[in-house]
Design a protein around this motif. Structure first.
Motif, short mmCIF file in Angstrom:
data_model
loop_
_atom_site.label_atom_id
_atom_site.label_comp_id
_atom_site.label_asym_id
_atom_site.label_seq_id
_atom_site.Cartn_x
_atom_site.Cartn_y
_atom_site.Cartn_z
N HIS A 124 30.49 103.12 22.86
CA HIS A 124 29.43 104.01 22.41
C HIS A 124 28.42 104.17 23.55
O HIS A 124 27.67 103.24 23.86
N ALA A 125 28.42 105.33 24.14
CA ALA A 125 27.55 105.57 25.30
C ALA A 125 26.10 105.69 24.88
O ALA A 125 25.78 106.14 23.77
N LYS A 126 25.23 105.29 25.78
CA LYS A 126 23.79 105.50 25.62
C LYS A 126 23.34 106.50 26.67
O LYS A 126 23.92 106.57 27.76
N ASP A 127 22.33 107.26 26.35
CA ASP A 127 21.85 108.26 27.29
C ASP A 127 21.38 107.64 28.60
O ASP A 127 21.36 108.31 29.64
N SER A 128 21.02 106.37 28.56
CA SER A 128 20.52 105.71 29.76
C SER A 128 21.64 105.10 30.61
O SER A 128 21.38 104.58 31.70
N ASP A 129 22.90 105.17 30.13
CA ASP A 129 24.01 104.59 30.87
C ASP A 129 24.24 105.31 32.20
O ASP A 129 24.03 106.52 32.31
N ILE A 130 24.72 104.54 33.17
CA ILE A 130 25.08 105.09 34.48
C ILE A 130 26.51 104.66 34.78
O ILE A 130 26.83 103.46 34.72
N ILE A 131 27.38 105.63 35.08
CA ILE A 131 28.79 105.33 35.32
C ILE A 131 29.17 105.74 36.73
O ILE A 131 28.96 106.90 37.14
N ALA A 132 29.70 104.80 37.51
CA ALA A 132 30.21 105.08 38.85
C ALA A 132 31.70 105.35 38.74
O ALA A 132 32.46 104.46 38.35
N ALA A 133 32.12 106.57 39.05
CA ALA A 133 33.52 106.97 38.87
C ALA A 133 34.15 107.36 40.20
O ALA A 133 33.45 107.77 41.14
N SER A 134 35.47 107.23 40.27
CA SER A 134 36.18 107.58 41.51
C SER A 134 37.67 107.43 41.32
O SER A 134 38.13 106.79 40.37
N MET A 135 38.44 108.00 42.24
CA MET A 135 39.82 107.59 42.43
C MET A 135 39.80 106.25 43.14
O MET A 135 38.88 105.98 43.91
N PRO A 136 40.78 105.38 42.89
CA PRO A 136 40.82 104.12 43.65
C PRO A 136 40.85 104.38 45.16
O PRO A 136 41.43 105.37 45.62
N LYS A 137 40.19 103.51 45.88
CA LYS A 137 40.15 103.53 47.35
C LYS A 137 39.40 104.76 47.90
O LYS A 137 39.75 105.29 48.95
N SER A 138 38.36 105.16 47.18
CA SER A 138 37.55 106.31 47.62
C SER A 138 36.13 105.93 47.98
O SER A 138 35.31 106.80 48.26
#
Length: 349
Positions: free
Chosen positions: A74-88
């Motif tokens: 359950h996400a919160k508006d204050s959440d921060i997500i670091a996303a990427s393809m592996p090895k990027s």
């Protein structure tokens, strides 16, 4: 307690236990049927096969953790997500994000800073590997720990596969991508280190490249992973910040300020005057993290040696590995897959 009541209690407990076992058996049965129904390919990383689930390739161990993540987070508006393809550049991004968000608690480069004692993947846990993964991928149902807000998370999952709660919330996603040529070299060398440690034969450059060009790599195809976040960053720039590894290397000061502003905690003029940004740059530099006590021994995430996350961190190292025919083939794939978008990379042929 009367003997009759005791008997009934034991019967109820026995029935509850049987129902629990039956439910677990159903989960296992459904999971096994799902695995059997999915397209699969020989894996060049560390497991026997990669399965095509929710439009991306992953080992079977990540499928149930993905399902659990999608159903339970359950996400919160204050959440921060670091996303990427592996090895990027995800290790670097996680380190920067952690340092930026927590800078009020760590104002100097003392040896007590968590980034000098722990790997960024421990401080910014991965949904599909750390939080919803486990020794038993079938039965794992892990609640997200009660973390101090803003909560920091990481993921390699494509944007369309993220939970509905993430896509419908106002949480911030920072996506970092990299020249696909450099990604391939980093990916190939990274998984060969793991294969050697597990006494498996190394995957040849040619074998790995053939799979990569077909999109068969963990959380790939790489072009789908990149384009999903890229398109979202154009449509909703307040939700997704799209960074390129090459741009971050070129001007880390500017991009650190972009990240801080994006997540809603911009640097004050006083912080800039006091060298806070420079301290973060030094703390999160490749050399600093590679040589820190937190990264020279032990394992992290899915039992991977911490030191494996730090190879060279260079731009353009692919020229030392690619043949002319490989350059031509990957260039054509990129031209075809990225056609119609404005996504491009510096240093590509």
């Amino acid at each position: 307690m009367a003997s009759t009541d005791l008997k009934h209690m034991k019967e109820d407990q026995s029935r509850d236990g049987q129902e629990k076992i039956s439910e677990e058996n159903k989960v296992i049965h459904d999971y096994n049927n799902l695995i059997l129904s999915l397209p699969r390919e020989d894996d060049g990383s560390v497991s026997q096969y990669l399965y095509f689930y929710h439009e991306f390739w992953c080992p079977s161990t990540f499928i149930q953790s993905t399902i659990s993540f999608q159903n339970n987070f359950h996400a919160k508006d204050s959440d921060i997500i670091a996303a990427s393809m592996p090895k990027s550049g995800s290790t670097w991004l996680k380190g920067l994000a952690y340092a930026i968000v927590n800078r009020q608690y760590f104002t100097s480069l003392e040896n007590k800073h968590p980034l000098l004692l722990s790997n960024p993947h421990e401080l910014v846990p991965q949904f599909e590997a750390s939080l919803y993964g486990g020794k038993d991928p079938v039965l794992t149902q892990v609640d997200v720990p009660n973390m101090t807000e803003p909560r920091l998370f990481g993921t390699h999952m494509p944007f369309p596969s993220l939970p509905k709660s993430v896509k419908e919330s106002n949480c911030k996603i920072i996506y970092i991508c990299r020249n696909p040529f450099d990604i391939f070299v980093s990916y190939w060398t990274f998984f060969n280190k793991i294969r050697l440690k597990k006494s498996l034969t190394e995957l040849t450059l040619e074998e790995a490249f053939e799979r990569y060009c077909k999109g068969i790599c963990i959380f790939g195809p790489f072009w789908e992973n990149m384009l999903g976040y890229f398109k979202e960053s154009i449509e909703r720039p307040y939700r997704v910040l799209f960074l390129k590894y090459e741009d971050l290397k070129e001007d880390v000061n500017f991009n650190i300020k972009r990240i801080a502003e994006f997540v809603g905690i911009p640097f004050t003029q006083e912080e800039e005057n006091n060298g806070v940004i420079e301290n973060i740059i030094k703390l999160c530099s490749f050399e600093s993290m590679k040589e820190s006590n937190g990264n020279n021994s032990g394992t992290v995430t899915v039992n991977v040696d911490r030191e494996f996350f730090f190879r060279k961190g260079e731009i353009g190292d692919w020229v030392n590995y690619f043949s002319p025919s490989m350059i031509e083939r990957l260039s054509k794939i990129m031209q075809e897959k990225f056609s119609g978008s404005s996504l491009s990379f510096k240093g590509c042929p």
